[in-house]
Write a protein that holds these residues in place. Sequence first.
Motif, PDB file in Angstrom:
ATOM      1  N   LEU A  52       0.817  -1.212   0.000  1.00 56.59           N
ATOM      2  CA  LEU A  52       0.000   0.000   0.000  1.00 56.59           C
ATOM      3  C   LEU A  52       0.855   1.268   0.000  1.00 56.59           C
ATOM      4  O   LEU A  52       0.383   2.330  -0.413  1.00 56.59           O
ATOM      5  N   LEU A  53       2.093   1.166   0.463  1.00 57.22           N
ATOM      6  CA  LEU A  53       2.982   2.329   0.422  1.00 57.22           C
ATOM      7  C   LEU A  53       3.263   2.762  -1.013  1.00 57.22           C
ATOM      8  O   LEU A  53       3.537   3.933  -1.274  1.00 57.22           O
ATOM      9  N   PHE A  54       3.191   1.806  -1.946  1.00 56.57           N
ATOM     10  CA  PHE A  54       3.382   2.123  -3.358  1.00 56.57           C
ATOM     11  C   PHE A  54       2.345   3.134  -3.830  1.00 56.57           C
ATOM     12  O   PHE A  54       2.636   3.977  -4.681  1.00 56.57           O
ATOM     13  N   TRP A  55       1.139   3.068  -3.282  1.00 57.28           N
ATOM     14  CA  TRP A  55       0.075   3.997  -3.654  1.00 57.28           C
ATOM     15  C   TRP A  55       0.042   5.227  -2.757  1.00 57.28           C
ATOM     16  O   TRP A  55      -0.383   6.296  -3.187  1.00 57.28           O
ATOM     17  N   SER A  56       0.449   5.083  -1.520  1.00 60.11           N
ATOM     18  CA  SER A  56       0.311   6.197  -0.578  1.00 60.11           C
ATOM     19  C   SER A  56       1.435   7.230  -0.698  1.00 60.11           C
ATOM     20  O   SER A  56       1.192   8.425  -0.511  1.00 60.11           O
ATOM     21  N   ILE A  57       2.634   6.805  -1.001  1.00 56.82           N
ATOM     22  CA  ILE A  57       3.759   7.752  -1.066  1.00 56.82           C
ATOM     23  C   ILE A  57       3.552   8.817  -2.150  1.00 56.82           C
ATOM     24  O   ILE A  57       3.771   9.996  -1.882  1.00 56.82           O
ATOM     25  N   PRO A  58       3.095   8.460  -3.368  1.00 54.33           N
ATOM     26  CA  PRO A  58       2.826   9.547  -4.338  1.00 54.33           C
ATOM     27  C   PRO A  58       1.735  10.510  -3.875  1.00 54.33           C
ATOM     28  O   PRO A  58       1.845  11.719  -4.099  1.00 54.33           O
TER      29      PRO A  58
ATOM     30  N   ILE B   6       1.013  11.285  -0.761  1.00 57.19           N
ATOM     31  CA  ILE B   6       1.627  12.118   0.276  1.00 57.19           C
ATOM     32  C   ILE B   6       2.525  13.176  -0.345  1.00 57.19           C
ATOM     33  O   ILE B   6       2.494  14.347   0.046  1.00 57.19           O
ATOM     34  N   LEU B   7       3.325  12.798  -1.329  1.00 58.21           N
ATOM     35  CA  LEU B   7       4.226  13.761  -1.969  1.00 58.21           C
ATOM     36  C   LEU B   7       3.463  14.844  -2.723  1.00 58.21           C
ATOM     37  O   LEU B   7       3.841  16.020  -2.687  1.00 58.21           O
ATOM     38  N   ILE B   8       2.367  14.473  -3.398  1.00 58.13           N
ATOM     39  CA  ILE B   8       1.551  15.470  -4.091  1.00 58.13           C
ATOM     40  C   ILE B   8       0.978  16.464  -3.082  1.00 58.13           C
ATOM     41  O   ILE B   8       1.013  17.676  -3.282  1.00 58.13           O
ATOM     42  N   GLY B   9       0.447  15.954  -1.980  1.00 60.92           N
ATOM     43  CA  GLY B   9      -0.103  16.838  -0.950  1.00 60.92           C
ATOM     44  C   GLY B   9       0.951  17.711  -0.307  1.00 60.92           C
ATOM     45  O   GLY B   9       0.729  18.895  -0.057  1.00 60.92           O
ATOM     46  N   LEU B  10       2.117  17.137  -0.041  1.00 57.79           N
ATOM     47  CA  LEU B  10       3.186  17.889   0.602  1.00 57.79           C
ATOM     48  C   LEU B  10       3.715  19.001  -0.296  1.00 57.79           C
ATOM     49  O   LEU B  10       3.821  20.160   0.117  1.00 57.79           O
ATOM     50  N   PHE B  11       4.042  18.662  -1.544  1.00 59.91           N
ATOM     51  CA  PHE B  11       4.543  19.684  -2.463  1.00 59.91           C
ATOM     52  C   PHE B  11       3.472  20.719  -2.786  1.00 59.91           C
ATOM     53  O   PHE B  11       3.765  21.900  -2.921  1.00 59.91           O
ATOM     54  N   GLY B  12       2.225  20.275  -2.904  1.00 59.22           N
ATOM     55  CA  GLY B  12       1.138  21.213  -3.152  1.00 59.22           C
ATOM     56  C   GLY B  12       0.964  22.202  -2.017  1.00 59.22           C
ATOM     57  O   GLY B  12       0.711  23.389  -2.235  1.00 59.22           O
ATOM     58  N   TRP B  13       1.104  21.722  -0.786  1.00 53.44           N
ATOM     59  CA  TRP B  13       0.924  22.598   0.374  1.00 53.44           C
ATOM     60  C   TRP B  13       2.099  23.567   0.530  1.00 53.44           C
ATOM     61  O   TRP B  13       1.914  24.731   0.844  1.00 53.44           O
ATOM     62  N   VAL B  14       3.310  23.070   0.286  1.00 54.20           N
ATOM     63  CA  VAL B  14       4.488  23.928   0.420  1.00 54.20           C
ATOM     64  C   VAL B  14       4.491  25.027  -0.636  1.00 54.20           C
ATOM     65  O   VAL B  14       4.774  26.186  -0.346  1.00 54.20           O
ATOM     66  N   PHE B  15       4.141  24.674  -1.871  1.00 57.90           N
ATOM     67  CA  PHE B  15       4.212  25.630  -2.970  1.00 57.90           C
ATOM     68  C   PHE B  15       2.843  26.211  -3.328  1.00 57.90           C
ATOM     69  O   PHE B  15       2.641  26.698  -4.439  1.00 57.90           O
TER      70      PHE B  15
END
Length: 138
Positions: A111-117, A119-128
């Motif tokens: 499930l980490l294969f699906w969750s890491i992208p 999480i990264l989309i949310g993280l980069f979206g929130w930062v930028f």
Amino acid sequence: MKEQGKIFAGLSVFVLAIAITYMVWTMKSDHGLEAAGTTALFLAFGLCAFIGFYLAFTAKRVDTGAGDNPEAQVSDDAGEVGFFAPHSWQPLSLAIGGALAFMGVIFGWWLLFWSIPIILIGLFGWVFEFYRGENQNQ
């Protein structure tokens, strides 16, 4: 901030006393030292001491707030709290990705294969968030 630092310093002393008592108490039992609880209590002591030190250290460099004045009224602390994003979908993306990641611990690491992208989309979206789109700073 001085009072808050004193509160956390007192809390750290209390947690240290509890950690030592817990360690001694479990060492006298038939099963020996209970490492998980002892470690957790000593880590809680470290966190309380760290926060207390930070607050006491920072209190010397900032102006005295209403919380440090015993004669202050509640309204003395009123004013602008800070800037918050008006609306954002990024925390929802992080929450969904985090929930999937924690379910990956339960159901399978695949499930980490699906969750890491996610999480990264949310993280980069929130930062930028304020560097693009309608909220872009001019």
